[in-house]
Design a protein around this motif. Sequence first.
Motif, PDB file in Angstrom:
ATOM      1  N   MET A   1      59.266  10.267 -68.460  1.00 28.15           N
ATOM      2  CA  MET A   1      58.716   8.948 -68.247  1.00 28.15           C
ATOM      3  C   MET A   1      57.199   9.010 -68.145  1.00 28.15           C
ATOM      4  O   MET A   1      56.522   8.025 -68.294  1.00 28.15           O
ATOM      5  CB  MET A   1      59.325   8.361 -66.981  1.00 28.15           C
ATOM      6  N   SER A   2      56.655  10.129 -67.848  1.00 27.43           N
ATOM      7  CA  SER A   2      55.216  10.273 -67.725  1.00 27.43           C
ATOM      8  C   SER A   2      54.524   9.908 -69.023  1.00 27.43           C
ATOM      9  O   SER A   2      54.988  10.223 -70.103  1.00 27.43           O
ATOM     10  CB  SER A   2      54.876  11.706 -67.333  1.00 27.43           C
ATOM     11  N   GLY A   3      53.414   9.218 -68.928  1.00 28.60           N
ATOM     12  CA  GLY A   3      52.661   8.807 -70.098  1.00 28.60           C
ATOM     13  C   GLY A   3      53.056   7.433 -70.594  1.00 28.60           C
ATOM     14  O   GLY A   3      52.353   6.842 -71.390  1.00 28.60           O
ATOM     15  N   GLU A   4      54.202   6.920 -70.165  1.00 27.10           N
ATOM     16  CA  GLU A   4      54.628   5.585 -70.552  1.00 27.10           C
ATOM     17  C   GLU A   4      53.967   4.557 -69.645  1.00 27.10           C
ATOM     18  O   GLU A   4      53.535   4.864 -68.549  1.00 27.10           O
ATOM     19  CB  GLU A   4      56.149   5.462 -70.437  1.00 27.10           C
ATOM     20  N   ALA A   5      53.922   3.325 -70.133  1.00 28.45           N
ATOM     21  CA  ALA A   5      53.362   2.238 -69.331  1.00 28.45           C
ATOM     22  C   ALA A   5      54.207   2.037 -68.078  1.00 28.45           C
ATOM     23  O   ALA A   5      55.434   2.143 -68.131  1.00 28.45           O
ATOM     24  CB  ALA A   5      53.337   0.950 -70.147  1.00 28.45           C
ATOM     25  N   PRO A   6      53.568   1.766 -66.957  1.00 31.80           N
ATOM     26  CA  PRO A   6      54.328   1.476 -65.740  1.00 31.80           C
ATOM     27  C   PRO A   6      55.222   0.245 -65.946  1.00 31.80           C
ATOM     28  O   PRO A   6      54.848  -0.684 -66.657  1.00 31.80           O
ATOM     29  CB  PRO A   6      53.251   1.177 -64.695  1.00 31.80           C
ATOM     30  N   VAL A   7      56.406   0.271 -65.333  1.00 30.44           N
ATOM     31  CA  VAL A   7      57.368  -0.822 -65.456  1.00 30.44           C
ATOM     32  C   VAL A   7      57.586  -1.463 -64.096  1.00 30.44           C
ATOM     33  O   VAL A   7      57.817  -0.769 -63.106  1.00 30.44           O
ATOM     34  CB  VAL A   7      58.721  -0.318 -66.018  1.00 30.44           C
ATOM     35  N   ILE A   8      57.540  -2.775 -64.077  1.00 31.89           N
ATOM     36  CA  ILE A   8      57.806  -3.558 -62.875  1.00 31.89           C
ATOM     37  C   ILE A   8      59.151  -4.246 -63.058  1.00 31.89           C
ATOM     38  O   ILE A   8      59.353  -4.968 -64.033  1.00 31.89           O
ATOM     39  CB  ILE A   8      56.696  -4.616 -62.658  1.00 31.89           C
ATOM     40  N   VAL A   9      60.077  -3.997 -62.125  1.00 31.17           N
ATOM     41  CA  VAL A   9      61.373  -4.675 -62.147  1.00 31.17           C
ATOM     42  C   VAL A   9      61.284  -5.821 -61.146  1.00 31.17           C
ATOM     43  O   VAL A   9      60.940  -5.621 -59.981  1.00 31.17           O
ATOM     44  CB  VAL A   9      62.524  -3.715 -61.780  1.00 31.17           C
ATOM     45  N   PHE A  10      61.571  -7.029 -61.628  1.00 35.45           N
ATOM     46  CA  PHE A  10      61.426  -8.222 -60.797  1.00 35.45           C
ATOM     47  C   PHE A  10      62.671  -9.090 -60.892  1.00 35.45           C
ATOM     48  O   PHE A  10      63.475  -8.948 -61.806  1.00 35.45           O
ATOM     49  CB  PHE A  10      60.186  -9.018 -61.225  1.00 35.45           C
ATOM     50  N   ASP A  11      62.817  -9.999 -59.940  1.00 34.90           N
ATOM     51  CA  ASP A  11      63.924 -10.953 -59.913  1.00 34.90           C
ATOM     52  C   ASP A  11      63.548 -12.115 -60.828  1.00 34.90           C
ATOM     53  O   ASP A  11      62.697 -12.929 -60.493  1.00 34.90           O
ATOM     54  CB  ASP A  11      64.153 -11.421 -58.476  1.00 34.90           C
ATOM     55  N   GLY A  12      64.187 -12.180 -61.980  1.00 33.90           N
ATOM     56  CA  GLY A  12      63.831 -13.166 -62.996  1.00 33.90           C
ATOM     57  C   GLY A  12      64.179 -14.602 -62.667  1.00 33.90           C
ATOM     58  O   GLY A  12      63.664 -15.521 -63.303  1.00 33.90           O
ATOM     59  N   VAL A  13      65.047 -14.844 -61.691  1.00 33.13           N
ATOM     60  CA  VAL A  13      65.390 -16.219 -61.335  1.00 33.13           C
ATOM     61  C   VAL A  13      64.665 -16.689 -60.068  1.00 33.13           C
ATOM     62  O   VAL A  13      64.715 -17.864 -59.728  1.00 33.13           O
ATOM     63  CB  VAL A  13      66.916 -16.429 -61.186  1.00 33.13           C
ATOM     64  N   CYS A  14      63.998 -15.791 -59.383  1.00 39.98           N
ATOM     65  CA  CYS A  14      63.244 -16.128 -58.171  1.00 39.98           C
ATOM     66  C   CYS A  14      61.933 -16.806 -58.570  1.00 39.98           C
ATOM     67  O   CYS A  14      61.155 -16.253 -59.349  1.00 39.98           O
ATOM     68  CB  CYS A  14      62.967 -14.850 -57.383  1.00 39.98           C
ATOM     69  N   ALA A  15      61.693 -18.006 -58.039  1.00 39.87           N
ATOM     70  CA  ALA A  15      60.474 -18.739 -58.387  1.00 39.87           C
ATOM     71  C   ALA A  15      59.218 -17.975 -57.961  1.00 39.87           C
ATOM     72  O   ALA A  15      58.245 -17.901 -58.719  1.00 39.87           O
ATOM     73  CB  ALA A  15      60.496 -20.133 -57.751  1.00 39.87           C
TER      74      ALA A  15
END
Length: 134
Positions: A1-15
């Motif tokens: 995973m190193s060298g890849e863009a950082p990924v943010i996991v978020f709650d897609g239905v949360c306003a």
Amino acid sequence: MSGEAPVIVFDGVCALCSRWVRFLLRFDRAGRYRFAAMQGRHGRGLLQVHGLDPDDPLSFLLLEDGIAHTDTDAIIRVLAGLGGIWKLVLPVRAIPARLRDRSYRWLARNRYRWFGRHDACFVPDAAMRTRFLD
């Protein structure tokens, strides 16, 4: 995973969470971060791999350089990663994580009640769609 863009996991239905992603899209002019809604295949899988319940996550997840960061540590890293004035958030790390995270989890438990919930996941416009994993 190193060298890849950082990924943010978020709650897609949360306003609130959707507003957070819109904020990041606006201020992440370098396009540093990629996003995955927890309701999508990628987001759900990433939460599971890192020991978070994809059906009721009370944590924010940032994957950066192969390392999983959660809660306020993740938020501080994301903001500082925007560069410029946003690095002023770094001294907040002096507050013990258990205190910061207790406040964060209180907010996370009440996010739908206080900020609302959408019927469907946040959908980015065409120009930003490439930054989303699902």
